[in-house]
Design an enzyme around this catalytic site. Structure first.
Site, short mmCIF file in Angstrom:
data_model
loop_
_atom_site.label_atom_id
_atom_site.label_comp_id
_atom_site.label_asym_id
_atom_site.label_seq_id
_atom_site.Cartn_x
_atom_site.Cartn_y
_atom_site.Cartn_z
CE1 TYR A 29 1.27 0.62 4.23
CE2 TYR A 29 0.07 -1.42 4.58
CZ TYR A 29 0.98 -0.48 5.01
OH TYR A 29 1.60 -0.64 6.22
CB SER A 128 6.67 1.26 9.53
OG SER A 128 6.93 2.61 9.25
CB CYS A 258 0.47 18.80 8.80
SG CYS A 258 0.61 17.28 7.84
CG ASP A 280 5.86 12.51 2.63
OD1 ASP A 280 6.74 12.17 1.84
OD2 ASP A 280 5.34 11.73 3.45
CB CYS A 330 -12.10 17.52 10.69
SG CYS A 330 -11.88 16.62 9.15
CB CYS A 334 -4.63 14.99 4.09
SG CYS A 334 -3.24 15.22 2.97
CB CYS A 353 -16.23 12.97 5.35
SG CYS A 353 -17.44 14.05 6.15
#
Length: 380
Positions: A29, A128, A258, A280, A330, A334, A353
């Site tokens: 992924y 990770s 962020c 990124d 919220c 992103c 959402c």
């Protein structure tokens, strides 16, 4: 003039990719997989010239910078590269300047020498890992398709042996999303982890998302289950990034992640050859700001183009988000996940959402009480 420039530059975060997208694993992924196609024929290794320029410019841009190494797999650069980076920091930093280090890694290449270095230099290491062996191995595999759990667990054990500050980064995806408590308890009870991040996997396949991706409602239920367990047993003992960021929002403070801030543009990515990208998640030709061998980081961060990139997160927020009762927590998340249509047909709705609404509404009461307990005030 140099001092004035530093004062006018907002604090920005730089993810440094010294080996680009190169990795010894082939996680199914991974959103960064394939970025090497931007650099055909490249060695995918940062030169000493780029390293030196990176450190000089970053240290001159802000009073307390962080060197955040990521990939691909940054340890492919070898331990000597990172020793050289610390040497250059010590050479170029100003008297009294505080410089911090972090490293995001799959952990498979760590050994005692690596971990001793990381501990000695105060690195915060993100490891990770996607949960117990079967869940982890579903998608986090090596080049031959074999699961990487045993090697990652070995890396974790070495980091603990050397007492390196370590944060688990768990991708929430199709193989583990339905078992939130098993995942959380594995980290808490078996690994004795005290810092955990849960990152949703949203993998695009054309106009659709892959079967590996987490479903929106499923992600919300995952977070709710972990939150309830954490609230009952682990407040003040285990730190979950999502919960810390949410509490900041309930205390009228900027989110410390962020994706939940009102605007973006201050979390940039630096490729191995010195190319600087807006984010990124937007390492694409249209978001390349320039190269640090030709232009300064400060000028690119302060450019009208990058400022507009950051403002568009707020300016392009669809009406359904603007009227939402949890917008303050919220802010549409992103931009990379805003590829859906809202019920009224407006473009730019966030794929996740439904999950975020489930979570933020579920935690409202406890978050209000915690905010009041520390003198915060909920944004309404």
């Amino acid at each position: 003039m140099a001092s004035r420039s530093r004062n006018l530059t907002p604090a920005f975060h730089l993810l440094i990719k010294p080996a680009g997208a190169d990795c010894n694993l082939e996680c199914k992924y991974c959103f960064y997989r394939g970025k090497e196609q931007l650099y055909p024929g490249s060695s995918m290794r940062m030169t000493d010239k780029v390293l030196r320029t990176t450190i000089k410019q970053l240290l001159s841009s802000q009073p307390a910078p962080e060197l955040a190494w990521q990939g691909g797999e940054p340890t492919l650069m070898g331990l000597e590269f990172f020793k050289r980076s610390v040497e250059l920091v010590n050479k170029f930093k100003q008297p009294g300047q505080r410089v911090s280090y972090s490293l995001q890694t799959n952990g498979t290449r760590l050994d005692d020498a690596w971990c001793a270095f990381l501990k000695e230099n105060g690195f915060l290491v993100g490891l990770s890992m996607d949960g117990p062996e079967e869940m982890h191995n579903a998608f986090r595999v090596d080049k031959g398709g074999k699961g990487s759990f045993a090697q990652v667990k070995r890396g974790w054990d070495l980091l603990q042996k050397h007492k390196v500050d370590t944060n688990i980064l768990c991708a929430v995806q199709a193989a583990n999303a339905s078992q939130p408590l098993e995942v959380y308890r594995f980290f808490r009870d078996e690994l004795q982890a005290t810092f955990i991040q849960f990152i949703p996997i949203v993998e695009r396949e054309g106009a659709l998302v892959s079967q590996r991706s987490v479903k929106p409602e499923e992600y919300g239920r995952f977070l709710n289950a972990v939150f309830d367990e954490w609230l009952q047993r682990d407040v003040g003992r285990v730190f979950v990034q999502m919960f810390d960021s949410t509490l900041a929002s309930w205390c009228s403070l900027p989110a410390n992640v962020c994706v939940f801030q009102e605007t973006c543009g201050l979390a940039l990515a630096l490729e191995h050859n010195g190319d600087l990208y807006s984010c990124d998640h937007f390492v694409e030709p249209g978001f390349r700001l320039g190269n640090i061998l030709e232009s300064s980081m400060v000028s690119m961060v302060n450019s009208a183009r990058q400022r507009q990139f950051g403002l568009e997160k707020r300016e392009l927020l669809p009406a359904i988000c603007q009227s939402c009762d949890v917008r303050f927590a919220c802010h549409g998340e992103c931009p990379r996940n805003r590829f859906m249509r809202s019920p009224d047909g407006e473009e730019g709705a966030n794929y996740l959402c439904e999950g975020y609404q489930l979570f933020f509404r579920h935690v409202d009461g406890p978050m209000r009480r915690m905010a009041e307990g520390i003198g915060g005030k909920r944004i309404i």
